[in-house]
Design an enzyme around this catalytic site. Structure first.
Site, mmCIF file in Angstrom:
data_model
loop_
_atom_site.group_PDB
_atom_site.id
_atom_site.type_symbol
_atom_site.label_atom_id
_atom_site.label_comp_id
_atom_site.label_asym_id
_atom_site.label_seq_id
_atom_site.Cartn_x
_atom_site.Cartn_y
_atom_site.Cartn_z
ATOM 1 N N ASP A 1 0.863 -1.189 0.000
ATOM 2 C CA ASP A 1 0.000 0.000 0.000
ATOM 3 C C ASP A 1 0.903 1.245 0.000
ATOM 4 O OD1 ASP A 1 -3.218 0.468 1.168
ATOM 5 O OD2 ASP A 1 -1.844 2.167 0.971
ATOM 6 N N HIS B 1 -10.220 -5.751 -2.854
ATOM 7 C CA HIS B 1 -8.916 -5.854 -2.187
ATOM 8 C C HIS B 1 -9.087 -6.065 -0.702
ATOM 9 C CE1 HIS B 1 -9.965 -1.554 -2.268
ATOM 10 N NE2 HIS B 1 -9.342 -1.455 -1.094
ATOM 11 N N GLU C 1 -12.521 2.971 -1.426
ATOM 12 C CA GLU C 1 -12.085 4.094 -2.275
ATOM 13 C C GLU C 1 -11.636 3.627 -3.652
ATOM 14 O OE1 GLU C 1 -9.197 6.244 0.032
ATOM 15 O OE2 GLU C 1 -10.749 7.096 1.334
#
Ligand code: 5GP
Length: 138
Positions: free
Chosen positions: A33, A102, A97
């Site tokens: 990330d 995921h 978002e």
């Protein structure tokens, strides 16, 4: 709700934009990330399109959760973690978002809170963390 093939993770899958991949198999990819809320924070996604848990097939869900388990074990080893947080959000109202399924995987240490969302990580540091995870998987 339809799948947008130009979402950021679809672009990552096509290598249209860079990512730091730590694991890949026939059905799934795991990558770091860019706004890590803990050292070692990574994301696991299916290679095939779906927005989230609400439209995923049983096969997509099964493949992704097996990779989530593999990567959870790897980050626990890599960061000598006390535990692992797994997060997953569905649609904007659910906190999502990026609209490609995921799972977040975050190694956790007793008493250490996750960092606030939305702060870009240091690329060199993220790369070092990715190396540690790859080593734990090897
Ligand atoms: P969610 O959709 O679960 O709320 O969060 C999406 C996650 O994707 C966030 O943790 C955010 O930091 C991460 N993210 C957003 N854009 C990118 C990107 O371009 N590359 C990577 N590696 N992660 C991203």
């Amino acid at each position: 709700m339809t799948y947008d093939p130009d979402n950021i993770f679809a672009k990552i899958l096509r290598d249209d934009i860079p990512s730091n991949r730590v694991y890949e198999d026939d059905d799934t990819v795991a990558f770091m990330d860019i706004m890590p809320r803990a050292d070692g924070h990574l994301l696991v996604i299916p290679k095939t399109p779906c927005r989230n848990v609400l439209d995923a097939t049983p096969e997509q869900l099964a493949a992704v959760i097996m990779t989530v388990q593999k990567l959870s074990q790897a980050v626990k080893t890599a960061f000598d973690a006390d535990g692992v947080t797994i997060q997953q959000f569905n649609e904007a109202a659910g906190g999502q978002e990026v609209f490609h399924l995921h799972f977040h995987v975050l190694p956790r240490h007793q008493g250490v809170p996750v960092r606030a969302p939305g702060t870009m990580g240091d690329f060199d540091e993220i790369a070092q963390h990715a190396d540690k995870i790859r080593s734990a998987l090897a």
